[in-house]
Motif scaffolding. Structure first.
Motif, PDB file in Angstrom:
ATOM      1  N   ARG A  16      46.429  40.581  33.154  1.00 55.73           N
ATOM      2  CA  ARG A  16      46.289  40.762  34.605  1.00 55.73           C
ATOM      3  C   ARG A  16      44.973  40.207  35.125  1.00 55.73           C
ATOM      4  NH1 ARG A  16      47.595  46.987  34.819  1.00 55.73           N
ATOM      5  NH2 ARG A  16      46.311  46.753  32.979  1.00 55.73           N
ATOM      6  N   GLY A  17      43.901  40.379  34.366  1.00 57.63           N
ATOM      7  CA  GLY A  17      42.607  39.870  34.814  1.00 57.63           C
ATOM      8  C   GLY A  17      42.582  38.360  34.917  1.00 57.63           C
ATOM      9  N   ALA A  18      43.195  37.693  33.944  1.00 55.61           N
ATOM     10  CA  ALA A  18      43.228  36.231  33.961  1.00 55.61           C
ATOM     11  C   ALA A  18      44.062  35.716  35.130  1.00 55.61           C
ATOM     12  CB  ALA A  18      43.783  35.709  32.645  1.00 55.61           C
ATOM     13  N   ILE A  19      45.169  36.389  35.406  1.00 59.80           N
ATOM     14  CA  ILE A  19      46.021  35.974  36.526  1.00 59.80           C
ATOM     15  C   ILE A  19      45.309  36.215  37.850  1.00 59.80           C
ATOM     16  CG2 ILE A  19      48.171  36.504  37.733  1.00 59.80           C
ATOM     17  CD1 ILE A  19      49.408  36.971  34.955  1.00 59.80           C
ATOM     18  N   ALA A  20      44.614  37.339  37.974  1.00 55.62           N
ATOM     19  CA  ALA A  20      43.854  37.620  39.197  1.00 55.62           C
ATOM     20  C   ALA A  20      42.738  36.594  39.383  1.00 55.62           C
ATOM     21  CB  ALA A  20      43.283  39.030  39.144  1.00 55.62           C
ATOM     22  N   PHE A  21      42.058  36.235  38.295  1.00 57.92           N
ATOM     23  CA  PHE A  21      40.995  35.235  38.377  1.00 57.92           C
ATOM     24  C   PHE A  21      41.568  33.877  38.790  1.00 57.92           C
ATOM     25  CE2 PHE A  21      38.511  31.851  36.325  1.00 57.92           C
ATOM     26  CZ  PHE A  21      37.301  32.051  36.965  1.00 57.92           C
ATOM     27  N   PHE A  22      42.702  33.500  38.223  1.00 59.62           N
ATOM     28  CA  PHE A  22      43.332  32.234  38.577  1.00 59.62           C
ATOM     29  C   PHE A  22      43.723  32.220  40.050  1.00 59.62           C
ATOM     30  CE2 PHE A  22      47.134  29.474  38.790  1.00 59.62           C
ATOM     31  CZ  PHE A  22      46.544  28.295  38.378  1.00 59.62           C
ATOM     32  N   ALA A  23      44.278  33.322  40.540  1.00 54.51           N
ATOM     33  CA  ALA A  23      44.652  33.412  41.958  1.00 54.51           C
ATOM     34  C   ALA A  23      43.413  33.325  42.844  1.00 54.51           C
ATOM     35  CB  ALA A  23      45.405  34.708  42.216  1.00 54.51           C
ATOM     36  N   ALA A  24      42.311  33.955  42.425  1.00 56.11           N
ATOM     37  CA  ALA A  24      41.077  33.902  43.205  1.00 56.11           C
ATOM     38  C   ALA A  24      40.510  32.486  43.248  1.00 56.11           C
ATOM     39  CB  ALA A  24      40.045  34.862  42.620  1.00 56.11           C
ATOM     40  N   VAL A  25      40.601  31.765  42.135  1.00 56.97           N
ATOM     41  CA  VAL A  25      40.113  30.380  42.091  1.00 56.97           C
ATOM     42  C   VAL A  25      40.955  29.498  43.017  1.00 56.97           C
ATOM     43  CG1 VAL A  25      39.919  28.340  40.615  1.00 56.97           C
ATOM     44  CG2 VAL A  25      39.050  30.533  39.831  1.00 56.97           C
ATOM     45  N   ILE A  26      42.268  29.677  42.984  1.00 53.97           N
ATOM     46  CA  ILE A  26      43.142  28.881  43.854  1.00 53.97           C
ATOM     47  C   ILE A  26      42.859  29.179  45.328  1.00 53.97           C
ATOM     48  CG2 ILE A  26      45.551  28.496  44.514  1.00 53.97           C
ATOM     49  CD1 ILE A  26      44.783  27.192  41.880  1.00 53.97           C
ATOM     50  N   CYS A  27      42.686  30.459  45.667  1.00 52.41           N
ATOM     51  CA  CYS A  27      42.381  30.820  47.055  1.00 52.41           C
ATOM     52  C   CYS A  27      41.026  30.258  47.490  1.00 52.41           C
ATOM     53  CB  CYS A  27      42.407  32.333  47.216  1.00 52.41           C
ATOM     54  SG  CYS A  27      44.063  33.033  47.122  1.00 52.41           S
ATOM     55  N   SER A  28      40.044  30.323  46.614  1.00 52.60           N
ATOM     56  CA  SER A  28      38.724  29.783  46.935  1.00 52.60           C
ATOM     57  C   SER A  28      38.798  28.275  47.164  1.00 52.60           C
ATOM     58  CB  SER A  28      37.737  30.080  45.810  1.00 52.60           C
ATOM     59  OG  SER A  28      37.606  31.462  45.635  1.00 52.60           O
ATOM     60  N   TYR A  29      39.534  27.587  46.293  1.00 52.33           N
ATOM     61  CA  TYR A  29      39.694  26.146  46.457  1.00 52.33           C
ATOM     62  C   TYR A  29      40.371  25.827  47.788  1.00 52.33           C
ATOM     63  CZ  TYR A  29      41.387  21.417  45.684  1.00 52.33           C
ATOM     64  OH  TYR A  29      41.668  20.099  45.818  1.00 52.33           O
ATOM     65  N   GLY A  30      41.379  26.608  48.132  1.00 53.33           N
ATOM     66  CA  GLY A  30      42.076  26.391  49.393  1.00 53.33           C
ATOM     67  C   GLY A  30      41.166  26.605  50.592  1.00 53.33           C
ATOM     68  N   LEU A  31      40.338  27.629  50.541  1.00 49.32           N
ATOM     69  CA  LEU A  31      39.429  27.887  51.661  1.00 49.32           C
ATOM     70  C   LEU A  31      38.374  26.798  51.784  1.00 49.32           C
ATOM     71  CD1 LEU A  31      38.955  31.734  51.340  1.00 49.32           C
ATOM     72  CD2 LEU A  31      40.197  30.500  53.117  1.00 49.32           C
ATOM     73  N   ILE A  32      37.863  26.329  50.668  1.00 51.57           N
ATOM     74  CA  ILE A  32      36.882  25.238  50.705  1.00 51.57           C
ATOM     75  C   ILE A  32      37.524  23.970  51.251  1.00 51.57           C
ATOM     76  CG2 ILE A  32      35.472  23.723  49.253  1.00 51.57           C
ATOM     77  CD1 ILE A  32      34.949  26.201  47.490  1.00 51.57           C
ATOM     78  N   TRP A  33      38.752  23.674  50.806  1.00 53.55           N
ATOM     79  CA  TRP A  33      39.455  22.494  51.297  1.00 53.55           C
ATOM     80  C   TRP A  33      39.688  22.597  52.802  1.00 53.55           C
ATOM     81  CZ3 TRP A  33      43.930  21.574  53.901  1.00 53.55           C
ATOM     82  CH2 TRP A  33      44.358  20.241  53.946  1.00 53.55           C
TER      83      TRP A  33
END
Length: 47
Positions: A16-33
């Motif tokens: 669960r932690g790895a999936i949450a981290f992956f989702a957070a990275v994708i969301c962060s990338y989307g916000l930066i983009w």
């Protein structure tokens, strides 16, 4: 399932932690983009 038996908990491991981290990275990338995209649109429109 016996709570005292560690073999049962190892079989049912779910990252669960790895999936949450992956989702957070994708969301962060989307916000930066999105921020860069809006900045470029703002500069191009000359406002």
């Amino acid at each position: 399932m016996d709570i005292d038996n560690p073999a049962d908990s190892e079989k049912e491991f779910f990252p669960r932690g790895a999936i949450a981290f992956f989702a957070a990275v994708i969301c962060s990338y989307g916000l930066i983009w999105l921020a860069i995209f809006l900045l470029l649109i703002h500069r191009q429109s000359g406002l």
